[in-house]
Design an enzyme around this catalytic site. Structure first.
Site, PDB file in Angstrom:
ATOM      1  CG  ASP A  92       7.542  -3.505  -4.449  1.00 30.99           C
ATOM      2  OD1 ASP A  92       7.265  -3.631  -5.644  1.00 30.99           O
ATOM      3  OD2 ASP A  92       7.644  -4.568  -3.710  1.00 30.99           O
ATOM      4  CG  ASP A 146      10.978 -10.396  -2.905  1.00 31.83           C
ATOM      5  OD1 ASP A 146      11.450  -9.441  -3.842  1.00 31.83           O
ATOM      6  OD2 ASP A 146      10.486 -10.165  -1.606  1.00 31.83           O
ATOM      7  CD  GLU A 156       5.617  -2.959  -0.807  1.00 30.61           C
ATOM      8  OE1 GLU A 156       6.603  -3.288  -0.998  1.00 30.61           O
ATOM      9  OE2 GLU A 156       4.412  -3.361  -0.328  1.00 30.61           O
ATOM     10  NE  ARG A 202       5.272  -9.607   2.011  1.00 33.77           N
ATOM     11  CZ  ARG A 202       6.461  -9.270   1.203  1.00 33.77           C
ATOM     12  NH1 ARG A 202       6.666  -7.656   1.299  1.00 33.77           N
ATOM     13  NH2 ARG A 202       7.269 -10.050   0.840  1.00 33.77           N
TER      14      ARG A 202
END
Length: 725
Positions: free
Chosen positions: A459, A630, A431, A339
């Site tokens: 998100d 995260d 997202e 990613r």
């Protein structure tokens, strides 16, 4: 101070420059001079386009803010929808199409199963994640709350036989469900054998029988008459019955079964983004070093456990003999995506002639793809792909124009590296609100290279709040989970993916189970991701991957998707339902609880990010429940606090009080960490505490509510203050 090497019109940090020239470029069939010349052209051609797209985000947000301020609390839905169409926020939908992606590995195209996400700056964690393709069911059950401690089954001592028996009973029930016998139960088996290409078992009563579905047998290890392991497959996912009558556990089992080895983390995303703290050239080079290690298969990590030095490397493939006597192998490792970062951030690792920083997403794309080419050329003992593809997940894109820009960047990267078109595959993370509403158009922009879409609560909710910041005070954070827009968003993602032909080609993913210690609850609830049509879903650990794999044996996701395709319906109007509270009716205690919850969440994560460079870890929440967090955690919490402050639900003084009190709580939660720097000793001197305040008090002004600009600034400040390279 960073030292730079001048390369054409670029200044490249020496640590990155030497890494690329000495480690990443060799064996890629790309000449050094040609690489730097081509990379420079990509940067100068595409960086201006990138910045225009970011400016469009700001302009669109300004129009939204103005509209909400004009129509606050009183607007017609059709008028609202027309406004969004007028400003290009809601795009005209493209005609029906099917994706044309080719050369997709089986693990992505056809094999449902769990997915891990691992920070790319931690080699040990990366190795653990890659090796989590296979894991012990007995260990996963015994070591977690998946098995109750009632009736004397406590987790105590080296081994509790009462608990062990509960584990074995659970595992045998799993075998009866996933690979039932023609008659009897796996609990009654005294011997497993392979006869004439079929599994033949002997039961306690002397009866011999086989599998109800003989095709589930895929192979074995050892001697056919007395195998060491039996390989079975159910719903395209494998598991292995391991037999050893001399083993501590096997000796207590009628058939000598010592364990069930589960195929678990079928795919893994190695992360450059939300779980990583990479703010400069040194940080970025470490991430790239680890990506190179897994692409070439030679990554290793050493650490001390007790008094013993342990070195971990990647697992080899697993060898079997097929029922008809032919030797074959299954991968011992999870198939990897990487990613990259989104379009927003820049990084000082490379500077342009005018001293401006490179857009980090451009840098990630080119360098990660260069490194990915090693696996295409077979440069190492293990290869990530059998189909000749590189897999890159692209996060945080807003609408189809930004996805089309990513496609252009992928095209240019393929040309630079001498790769055929569409070698580099893309995962599009759904997202952001503008992507959710225009998801079909976004996929159309990458229809010949897309292999992945997914949803993410944190998100996506952060963007939902920021997009409609001026619309009014939002409902409480936890209430978002039952809101109309969120249900519509989750269903729409699956519907659109299925509608454009993802089944059998690409993954439709679902979000993270954030409580790594709550495995009993995960076993109960996370099957909902399969019922919703997701053929993969995120888990927080290798152990969780083993347990989540059970869900894919319980339910055939392909059948679920077949049923869903018969009832696809439009959901954009649901997604457009802004989650504004109809009235401010919360008590003072409820407001205080929400503020404390958000403040603790922000501080608990930020203090590790800024002070220790930890981008993903198990962080205790306000109620002292460990959550795998995260950076997305910050976006929802900071935007929610900023929204309530903006609309007078709370005061600045209340927010400050919450942060000060929660700093004391977080300090207490981390008092056992020798590297931890308490915040409450000096709020003004704590870089982390000030970062947390900025995330809220400057939250309305942050681009799309992102936390990266403040976090990066504060991490750089902390590193400079403490002399960290």
């Amino acid at each position: 101070m960073t030292n730079y090497v001048k390369v054409g019109r670029l200044q490249v940090a020496d640590v990155l420059y030497h890494f690329i020239n000495e480690k990443a470029l060799p064996e890629t069939q790309v000449e050094q001079a040609a690489f730097w010349d081509g990379f420079e052209k990509i940067i100068y051609d595409l960086q201006p386009k990138n910045k225009v797209l970011l400016q469009k985000r700001d302009e669109m947000q300004e129009k939204l803010d103005q509209w909400y301020n004009t129509h606050k609390g009183n607007y017609d839905f059709n008028e609202y929808r027309s406004f969004l169409e007028e400003i290009g926020y809601l795009e005209k939908e493209v005609s029906d199409f099917k994706i044309g992606t080719q050369n997709v590995d089986y693990e992505i195209a056809a094999q449902p199963g769990p997915q891990l996400v691992v920070p790319g700056n931690n080699a040990r964690y990366a190795i653990n994640a890659v090796n989590a393709r296979w894991g012990s069911l007995y260990d996963a059950l015994y070591g977690t709350d998946a098995i109750s401690e009632s009736g004397g089954a406590e987790r105590k001592g080296t081994y509790n036989p009462v608990r062990g028996q509960k584990v074995i009973d659970f595992a045998k029930e799993f075998l009866d469900q996933a690979a039932p016998l023609a008659e009897g139960s796996h609990k009654e088996i005294t011997a497993y054998t392979i006869q004439n290409g079929k599994l033949v078992v002997t039961l306690e009563n002397g009866t011999q029988t086989g599998l109800k579905d003989a095709a589930k047998l895929k192979g074995y290890q050892g001697d056919a008459a007395n195998p060491d392991a039996i390989l079975l497959e159910n719903h395209r996912l494998h598991f292995e019955i391991q037999i050893d009558k001399n083993h501590q556990i096997g000796a207590t089992d009628l058939a000598g079964v010592k364990d069930i080895l589960m195929e678990a983390a079928v795919t893994t995303i190695m992360d450059c983004e939300d779980s990583v703290t990479a703010v400069d050239a040194v940080d970025k080079t470490l991430v790239y070093e680890n990506w190179l290690g897994v692409m070439k298969g030679n990554i290793s990590a050493s650490f001390t456990k007790g008094k013993k030095e342990i070195t971990r490397t990647l697992n080899p493939d697993r060898s079997y003999i097929s029922p008809d006597g032919v030797s074959f192998q299954l991968s011992g490792r999870s198939l990897l995506f990487i990613r990259s970062v989104g379009h927003l951030m820049s990084n000082s690792a490379i500077l342009l002639e005018d001293g401006s920083e490179i857009q980090e997403g451009i840098m990630d794309q080119v360098i990660c793809s260069l490194i990915g080419k090693h696996t295409l050329l077979g440069n190492g003992p293990y290869q990530n792909t059998k189909e000749g593809s590189i897999y890159i997940v692209k996060p945080k894109m807003h609408g189809s124009e930004e996805v089309a820009f990513a496609n252009e960047l992928f095209n240019r990267t393929e040309d630079l590296l001498g790769l055929e078109r569409y070698t580099i595959k893309i995962g599009v993370m759904d997202e952001e609100r503008r992507t959710s509403l225009n998801l079909k158009n976004c996929i159309a922009a990458v229809k010949d290279r897309v292999v992945f879409i997914n949803t993410g609560f944190l998100d996506r909710t952060g963007d939902e709040i920021h997009t409609s910041m001026e619309a009014g005070p939002m409902i409480r954070k936890n209430d978002m989970k039952s809101s109309v827009w969120l249900a519509g968003y989750e269903k729409n993602n699956v519907n659109v993916g299925l509608g454009v032909g993802f089944q059998g080609v690409a993954q439709i993913g679902k979000g993270m189970w954030a409580m790594p210690d709550a495995m009993a609850a995960m076993l109960e609830q996370k099957i909902g991701h399969l019922k919703a049509g997701g053929n993969t879903a995120w888990v927080p650990s290798p152990t969780a991957a083993v347990l989540h794999a059970l869900h894919y044996h319980q339910m055939n996701v392909l059948n679920v998707q077949d049923d869903l395709m018969k009832q696809i319906q439009p959901l954009k109007d649901d997604i457009l339902q802004v989650p504004v509270a109809k009235e401010i009716c919360w008590t003072e205690d409820e407001i205080l609880e929400e503020l404390n919850n958000n403040a603790q969440s922000i501080l608990g994560y930020v203090v590790r990010w800024v002070d220790q460079g930890i981008g993903c870890s198990k962080v205790p929440d306000y109620y002292n429940v460990p959550l795998m967090e995260d950076r997305a955690t910050l976006r929802i919490s900071s935007q929610h606090m900023a929204n309530w402050l903006r609309h007078g639900v709370c005061t600045k003084e209340q927010v400050m009080t919450a942060f000060r009190e929660m700093a004391k709580v977080v300090d207490k939660q981390n008092e056992g960490d020798a590297a931890y720097i308490p915040m409450a000793k000096d709020y003004d001197d704590s870089v982390s505490f000030q970062a947390a305040l900025d995330l809220v008090f400057k939250g309305c002004a942050q681009p799309n509510g992102y936390t990266e600009p403040i976090l990066h600034q504060k991490r750089i400040e902390f590193k400079a203050k403490h002399g960290i390279q």
